[in-house]
Design a protein around this motif. Sequence first.
Motif, PDB file in Angstrom:
ATOM      1  N   ALA A  43       4.427  18.511   4.563  1.00 29.99           N
ATOM      2  CA  ALA A  43       3.885  17.496   4.396  1.00 29.99           C
ATOM      3  C   ALA A  43       4.319  16.411   5.428  1.00 29.99           C
ATOM      4  CB  ALA A  43       4.037  16.703   3.086  1.00 29.99           C
ATOM      5  N   ASP A  44       3.642  15.625   6.234  1.00 28.76           N
ATOM      6  CA  ASP A  44       4.275  14.581   7.206  1.00 28.76           C
ATOM      7  C   ASP A  44       3.649  13.256   6.799  1.00 28.76           C
ATOM      8  OD1 ASP A  44       4.096  13.565  10.252  1.00 28.76           O
ATOM      9  OD2 ASP A  44       5.968  14.073   9.309  1.00 28.76           O
ATOM     10  N   GLY A  45       4.334  12.115   6.478  1.00 27.16           N
ATOM     11  CA  GLY A  45       3.695  10.861   6.159  1.00 27.16           C
ATOM     12  C   GLY A  45       4.775   9.786   5.716  1.00 27.16           C
ATOM     13  N   VAL A  46       4.306   9.198   4.627  1.00 25.91           N
ATOM     14  CA  VAL A  46       5.199   8.076   4.029  1.00 25.91           C
ATOM     15  C   VAL A  46       5.119   7.806   2.657  1.00 25.91           C
ATOM     16  CG1 VAL A  46       4.695   6.520   6.367  1.00 25.91           C
ATOM     17  CG2 VAL A  46       3.202   6.386   4.289  1.00 25.91           C
ATOM     18  N   GLN A  47       6.529   7.404   2.199  1.00 30.02           N
ATOM     19  CA  GLN A  47       6.672   6.995   0.996  1.00 30.02           C
ATOM     20  C   GLN A  47       6.542   5.515   1.133  1.00 30.02           C
ATOM     21  OE1 GLN A  47       7.756   9.367  -1.889  1.00 30.02           O
ATOM     22  NE2 GLN A  47       6.558  10.559  -0.475  1.00 30.02           N
ATOM     23  N   ILE A  48       5.603   5.097   0.062  1.00 27.58           N
ATOM     24  CA  ILE A  48       5.146   3.615   0.055  1.00 27.58           C
ATOM     25  C   ILE A  48       6.032   2.875  -1.240  1.00 27.58           C
ATOM     26  CG2 ILE A  48       3.539   1.915  -0.106  1.00 27.58           C
ATOM     27  CD1 ILE A  48       1.540   4.247   0.950  1.00 27.58           C
ATOM     28  N   TYR A  49       6.810   2.047  -0.722  1.00 26.61           N
ATOM     29  CA  TYR A  49       7.545   1.175  -1.689  1.00 26.61           C
ATOM     30  C   TYR A  49       7.119  -0.281  -1.751  1.00 26.61           C
ATOM     31  CZ  TYR A  49      10.595   5.157  -1.465  1.00 26.61           C
ATOM     32  OH  TYR A  49      11.238   6.376  -1.690  1.00 26.61           O
ATOM     33  N   VAL A  50       7.280  -0.922  -3.198  1.00 23.70           N
ATOM     34  CA  VAL A  50       6.698  -2.267  -3.394  1.00 23.70           C
ATOM     35  C   VAL A  50       7.988  -3.008  -3.668  1.00 23.70           C
ATOM     36  CG1 VAL A  50       5.286  -3.931  -4.270  1.00 23.70           C
ATOM     37  CG2 VAL A  50       4.283  -1.718  -3.725  1.00 23.70           C
ATOM     38  N   CYS A  51       8.056  -4.154  -3.150  1.00 28.20           N
ATOM     39  CA  CYS A  51       9.399  -5.143  -3.463  1.00 28.20           C
ATOM     40  C   CYS A  51       8.798  -5.776  -4.754  1.00 28.20           C
ATOM     41  CB  CYS A  51       9.568  -6.356  -2.583  1.00 28.20           C
ATOM     42  SG  CYS A  51      10.726  -7.366  -2.902  1.00 28.20           S
ATOM     43  N   ALA A  52       9.600  -5.620  -5.757  1.00 32.05           N
ATOM     44  CA  ALA A  52       9.217  -6.014  -7.218  1.00 32.05           C
ATOM     45  C   ALA A  52      10.556  -6.553  -7.821  1.00 32.05           C
ATOM     46  CB  ALA A  52       8.564  -4.888  -7.983  1.00 32.05           C
ATOM     47  N   LYS A  53      10.217  -7.381  -8.798  1.00 32.53           N
ATOM     48  CA  LYS A  53      11.202  -8.026  -9.742  1.00 32.53           C
ATOM     49  C   LYS A  53      11.451  -7.290 -10.877  1.00 32.53           C
ATOM     50  CE  LYS A  53      13.364 -12.412 -11.148  1.00 32.53           C
ATOM     51  NZ  LYS A  53      13.122 -13.801 -11.397  1.00 32.53           N
ATOM     52  N   LYS A  54      12.698  -6.793 -11.092  1.00 34.88           N
ATOM     53  CA  LYS A  54      13.222  -6.247 -12.312  1.00 34.88           C
ATOM     54  C   LYS A  54      14.223  -6.830 -12.927  1.00 34.88           C
ATOM     55  CE  LYS A  54      11.352  -1.763 -11.334  1.00 34.88           C
ATOM     56  NZ  LYS A  54      11.318  -0.396 -11.639  1.00 34.88           N
ATOM     57  N   GLY A  55      14.203  -7.448 -14.019  1.00 29.36           N
ATOM     58  CA  GLY A  55      15.131  -8.550 -14.639  1.00 29.36           C
ATOM     59  C   GLY A  55      15.532  -9.660 -13.845  1.00 29.36           C
ATOM     60  N   ASP A  56      16.720  -9.772 -13.381  1.00 35.27           N
ATOM     61  CA  ASP A  56      17.032 -10.697 -12.551  1.00 35.27           C
ATOM     62  C   ASP A  56      17.245 -10.338 -10.805  1.00 35.27           C
ATOM     63  OD1 ASP A  56      17.240 -12.549 -14.657  1.00 35.27           O
ATOM     64  OD2 ASP A  56      19.312 -12.057 -14.883  1.00 35.27           O
ATOM     65  N   ALA A  57      16.918  -8.922 -10.639  1.00 36.24           N
ATOM     66  CA  ALA A  57      16.955  -8.474  -9.512  1.00 36.24           C
ATOM     67  C   ALA A  57      15.672  -8.200  -8.785  1.00 36.24           C
ATOM     68  CB  ALA A  57      17.756  -7.115  -9.524  1.00 36.24           C
ATOM     69  N   PHE A  58      15.852  -8.124  -7.496  1.00 32.11           N
ATOM     70  CA  PHE A  58      14.672  -7.846  -6.616  1.00 32.11           C
ATOM     71  C   PHE A  58      14.730  -6.452  -5.994  1.00 32.11           C
ATOM     72  CE2 PHE A  58      14.401 -12.260  -6.636  1.00 32.11           C
ATOM     73  CZ  PHE A  58      13.009 -12.458  -6.905  1.00 32.11           C
ATOM     74  N   VAL A  59      14.070  -5.341  -6.453  1.00 31.46           N
ATOM     75  CA  VAL A  59      14.324  -3.940  -5.897  1.00 31.46           C
ATOM     76  C   VAL A  59      13.018  -3.282  -5.439  1.00 31.46           C
ATOM     77  CG1 VAL A  59      15.953  -3.672  -7.731  1.00 31.46           C
ATOM     78  CG2 VAL A  59      13.871  -3.061  -8.088  1.00 31.46           C
ATOM     79  N   TRP A  60      13.065  -2.284  -4.461  1.00 34.81           N
ATOM     80  CA  TRP A  60      11.988  -1.615  -4.090  1.00 34.81           C
ATOM     81  C   TRP A  60      11.879  -0.543  -4.902  1.00 34.81           C
ATOM     82  CZ3 TRP A  60       9.448  -3.442   0.160  1.00 34.81           C
ATOM     83  CH2 TRP A  60      10.114  -4.098   1.070  1.00 34.81           C
ATOM     84  N   THR A  61      10.389  -0.464  -5.392  1.00 30.53           N
ATOM     85  CA  THR A  61       9.943   0.391  -6.551  1.00 30.53           C
ATOM     86  C   THR A  61       9.014   1.353  -5.673  1.00 30.53           C
ATOM     87  OG1 THR A  61       8.289  -1.156  -7.413  1.00 30.53           O
ATOM     88  CG2 THR A  61      10.178  -0.954  -8.420  1.00 30.53           C
ATOM     89  N   PHE A  62       9.109   2.750  -6.335  1.00 32.33           N
ATOM     90  CA  PHE A  62       8.176   3.516  -5.508  1.00 32.33           C
ATOM     91  C   PHE A  62       6.696   3.205  -5.940  1.00 32.33           C
ATOM     92  CE2 PHE A  62       5.767   7.784  -5.745  1.00 32.33           C
ATOM     93  CZ  PHE A  62       5.760   8.111  -4.415  1.00 32.33           C
ATOM     94  N   ASP A  63       5.708   3.300  -4.944  1.00 34.38           N
ATOM     95  CA  ASP A  63       4.496   3.191  -5.359  1.00 34.38           C
ATOM     96  C   ASP A  63       3.613   4.454  -5.177  1.00 34.38           C
ATOM     97  OD1 ASP A  63       1.900   1.569  -6.019  1.00 34.38           O
ATOM     98  OD2 ASP A  63       1.404   1.869  -4.051  1.00 34.38           O
ATOM     99  N   ALA A  64       3.745   4.976  -3.890  1.00 31.68           N
ATOM    100  CA  ALA A  64       2.713   6.194  -3.668  1.00 31.68           C
ATOM    101  C   ALA A  64       3.349   6.940  -2.502  1.00 31.68           C
ATOM    102  CB  ALA A  64       1.252   5.776  -3.500  1.00 31.68           C
ATOM    103  N   PRO A  65       2.639   8.234  -2.264  1.00 27.61           N
ATOM    104  CA  PRO A  65       3.262   9.002  -0.942  1.00 27.61           C
ATOM    105  C   PRO A  65       1.849   8.796  -0.141  1.00 27.61           C
ATOM    106  CG  PRO A  65       2.410  10.401  -2.801  1.00 27.61           C
ATOM    107  CD  PRO A  65       2.566   9.091  -3.393  1.00 27.61           C
ATOM    108  N   ALA A  66       1.778   9.041   1.004  1.00 28.72           N
ATOM    109  CA  ALA A  66       0.384   8.958   1.860  1.00 28.72           C
ATOM    110  C   ALA A  66       0.966   9.974   2.916  1.00 28.72           C
ATOM    111  CB  ALA A  66       0.088   7.762   2.397  1.00 28.72           C
ATOM    112  N   ALA A  67       0.389  11.341   2.744  1.00 29.96           N
ATOM    113  CA  ALA A  67       0.909  12.336   3.713  1.00 29.96           C
ATOM    114  C   ALA A  67      -0.302  13.287   4.056  1.00 29.96           C
ATOM    115  CB  ALA A  67       2.354  12.945   3.329  1.00 29.96           C
ATOM    116  N   ALA A  68      -0.153  13.782   5.344  1.00 32.32           N
ATOM    117  CA  ALA A  68      -1.133  14.710   5.616  1.00 32.32           C
ATOM    118  C   ALA A  68      -0.503  16.280   5.213  1.00 32.32           C
ATOM    119  CB  ALA A  68      -1.223  14.800   7.196  1.00 32.32           C
ATOM    120  N   LEU A  69      -0.964  17.260   4.977  1.00 32.83           N
ATOM    121  CA  LEU A  69      -0.663  18.614   4.839  1.00 32.83           C
ATOM    122  C   LEU A  69      -0.956  19.446   5.993  1.00 32.83           C
ATOM    123  CD1 LEU A  69      -1.721  18.904   0.959  1.00 32.83           C
ATOM    124  CD2 LEU A  69       0.841  18.070   1.805  1.00 32.83           C
ATOM    125  N   PHE A  70       0.059  20.336   6.273  1.00 32.43           N
ATOM    126  CA  PHE A  70      -0.375  21.107   7.595  1.00 32.43           C
ATOM    127  C   PHE A  70       0.103  22.610   7.124  1.00 32.43           C
ATOM    128  CE2 PHE A  70       0.354  17.093   8.954  1.00 32.43           C
ATOM    129  CZ  PHE A  70      -0.736  16.782  10.018  1.00 32.43           C
TER     130      PHE A  70
END
Length: 174
Positions: free
Chosen positions: A46-73
Amino acid sequence: MHPSIPASPRLARLVAVGLAATPCAARAQDAPAAPGGSNLVLSAVADGVQIYVCAKKGDAFVWTFDAPAAALFDASGREIGLHGKGPVWRLSDGSAVAGETVETRQAPDGRSIPWLTLKATAHPGDPGRLSRVTSVRRIDTVGGLAPQGGCDGARLGDTARMRYSARYEFYGDN
């Protein structure tokens, strides 16, 4: 290549060496076990990206995993399918498999997304190569970790696309 996935200059090298950057000794020791009683149906890079979204968790802001997007070879470097949100893997023959994580191991290099074993939860595609898959293993990961900073109130909802590559092994019963 999938239109939403930029071409990777390292793809040819990754396929050619079979992601050999991970020493065999580390792979054997650190990889989640292959499912007992199952046979390897397919191995794909697989070659692609892991997609993260900036979200608020409690009092902190964190990058949370959303989805992969990859081509398979395949081993010859020919694109054979896509990997996306679910997670789901789809091949050009129309077959697909969705999975759920059952085991996680830290990547040996400590700088890449974890190695995983997933059990198949659905086969939402047509009959084909992935129709008999019962489990999936992600190994030999390179990159893909969430950004280390840059997630704050001003960036809430922003996305980050982090490059990654991995080998996915699909196992099934005969």
